[in-house]
Design an enzyme around this catalytic site. Sequence first.
Site, PDB file in Angstrom:
ATOM      1  N   HIS A 141       0.844  -1.189   0.000  1.00  0.00           N
ATOM      2  CA  HIS A 141       0.000   0.000   0.000  1.00  0.00           C
ATOM      3  C   HIS A 141       0.884   1.247   0.000  1.00  0.00           C
ATOM      4  CE1 HIS A 141      -3.972  -1.935   1.380  1.00  0.00           C
ATOM      5  NE2 HIS A 141      -3.107  -2.922   1.263  1.00  0.00           N
ATOM      6  N   ASN A 221       0.779 -10.937   8.697  1.00  0.00           N
ATOM      7  CA  ASN A 221       1.291 -10.145   7.587  1.00  0.00           C
ATOM      8  C   ASN A 221       0.952  -8.671   7.777  1.00  0.00           C
ATOM      9  OD1 ASN A 221       0.223 -12.933   5.786  1.00  0.00           O
ATOM     10  ND2 ASN A 221       2.362 -12.388   5.961  1.00  0.00           N
ATOM     11  N   ARG A 229       7.252 -11.188  24.965  1.00  0.00           N
ATOM     12  CA  ARG A 229       6.839 -10.240  25.994  1.00  0.00           C
ATOM     13  C   ARG A 229       5.807  -9.246  25.460  1.00  0.00           C
ATOM     14  NH1 ARG A 229      12.476 -10.658  27.150  1.00  0.00           N
ATOM     15  NH2 ARG A 229      12.818 -11.744  29.137  1.00  0.00           N
ATOM     16  N   ASP A 250      -1.429 -19.625   1.448  1.00  0.00           N
ATOM     17  CA  ASP A 250      -0.689 -20.055   0.256  1.00  0.00           C
ATOM     18  C   ASP A 250       0.641 -20.674   0.636  1.00  0.00           C
ATOM     19  OD1 ASP A 250       0.593 -17.771   1.107  1.00  0.00           O
ATOM     20  OD2 ASP A 250       0.508 -16.724  -0.824  1.00  0.00           O
ATOM     21  N   HIS A 253       2.824 -16.538   2.393  1.00  0.00           N
ATOM     22  CA  HIS A 253       2.567 -15.458   3.338  1.00  0.00           C
ATOM     23  C   HIS A 253       2.817 -15.907   4.769  1.00  0.00           C
ATOM     24  CE1 HIS A 253       0.527 -13.378   0.025  1.00  0.00           C
ATOM     25  NE2 HIS A 253       0.496 -12.312   0.789  1.00  0.00           N
ATOM     26  N   ASP A 275      -6.888 -13.019  -0.445  1.00  0.00           N
ATOM     27  CA  ASP A 275      -6.240 -11.736  -0.749  1.00  0.00           C
ATOM     28  C   ASP A 275      -5.816 -11.731  -2.222  1.00  0.00           C
ATOM     29  OD1 ASP A 275      -5.381  -9.161  -0.242  1.00  0.00           O
ATOM     30  OD2 ASP A 275      -3.465  -9.755   0.634  1.00  0.00           O
ATOM     31  N   GLY A 311      -0.454  -9.074  -2.316  1.00  0.00           N
ATOM     32  CA  GLY A 311      -1.616  -9.949  -2.404  1.00  0.00           C
ATOM     33  C   GLY A 311      -1.179 -11.350  -2.767  1.00  0.00           C
TER      34      GLY A 311
END
Length: 399
Positions: A141, A221, A229, A250, A253, A275, A311
Site C-alpha cells: 500500500h 502479515n 513479551r 498459500d 505469506h 487476498d 496480495g
Amino acid sequence: MDTVVAAPRALLGRTITGPVSLRLRAGRIVEVVAGSPPDGAEVLTDGLLTPGLVDVQVNGAVGVDFAEVDPEGMAAVARALPRTGVTRFLPTLITAPVPVAIRQAHAVLAASATLTRHAGAKPLGVHLEGPFLSPKRAGVHDPALMVAPGPAEIDLLLDDEVLRRALRMVTLAPEQPGGLDAVRRLAAAGVLVAVGHSDATGEQTRAAAEAGARMVTHLFNAQRPLGHREPGVPGVALVDDRFTLGLIADLAHVGPDVCRLVFNAAGHRVALVTDAVAAAGMPPGRYQLGGADVLLTEDGVPRSPEGTIAGSALTLDLAVRNIVSVGVDPAAALASATVVPADAIGEPTLGRLEPGAVADLVWWDDDLRPRKVWVDGEVVFDREAAYESAAVGVAAAGQ
C-alpha cells in the site's frame, strides 16, 4: 419444484457425516435428512458435499483489478470463482484517498448490480482495506495515501447512503489518531472492523476489540509481530475469542508450521482468505493492484517491482488443500472457508447446510477439488460438462 441432492458424505456444521440428502426449493435448503437418498434424488456417488466457499478478501482475479472494474470484468470474476468452490465473495479495495475509494466502491457496486441471476459467484458488498492504515506496516500500500480515521473521514463513508448500505468490512490500524473512535462508529453502523496493516501493540489490539473490532486481516502479515513479551497483533488475536483470524494459506505469506500453529491455537476462529489480486487464475506476467504494477513469476507469488509480496494468486480451494496438507482435519479446514467467514460478516444463511440456508453447494472429489457448484440452487459450474464441452470443441476444430 423441489430438487434433492444426495451425497455419501457432507459437511454439517463442523463435522463430516453421511449419507445426507438436501431438499432445495426456490434457492434455499428446506430439509436435511440423514440416510439413504429418496427416489428422484440427484445422487452424488462419491466425494464430499459442502456449503459454498465464502472469501471476504478478494482484490481481483482473472486479470481484473476491482479498483478499475467494469461490468464485463465483474462478470468474468463471477464466472471464474465457482471453479474454485467460491460462491460468495467480498470485493476488496486497497488504500486510496477517501473520495477515490468511495468512487471505486461505487464502481464495484454498479458492476455488481449488472450481474445476471445465473452469473456465478455473487459479490457481498465492499471491503475497504485502507486508507486508515499504518505507514509503518504498509506492505505494498502507498504510505503517502494513508490518513488517520478522523471524524470527517468516517463521515464521508457513513454519510454516503449507497456505500453505507454496502460497506461490509473496513480494515484499519486502531493505534492511528482517532482509531478507536472510528472502530466504535463503524461497528455501531454494522460494519465489520478488522485490525490490519497495523503497528498496534497487544494492549492496543485488545483495546480495538473492546471498541468493537472483530477480525484481524491477514494474520502475521503487515502487523507488529508476535513477541514473547510484547504479543503484538497476532499474539492477542490468537488468545482473544472476539477476533476472527483471516489467514492467507498459500504457505508463502505464512509458513506451513505457523499455519498449523494457528489452527492448533484457534482453529475454530480462522477464516481462510485469498487476498487474491488480478494475477489469480492467470499465467506469469504483469498485472494491476490498486493501479500499481504487480509481477507474477513462475513461483506463483505476486510481488511489487521492488520484490514485496503483493496480495496473492491463491484460490480458496487450494487454501483448503494446503491447510489439510499441514495436518489440519478436513472438516476444520472446510469450516474455515465456509461458516467462519460467513458468520464474521454477519451472513447467517451462508456457509452451512441446514434448513433455511441459501442453497450454495460444492461437490468435491476425493482430492478436494471442486466437481460441481450450485449458487442459489442452480448449477453454475460442472467440471465434467466443461471437459466434455472442451473435447467437443477440440474435435470440431480438428475437422
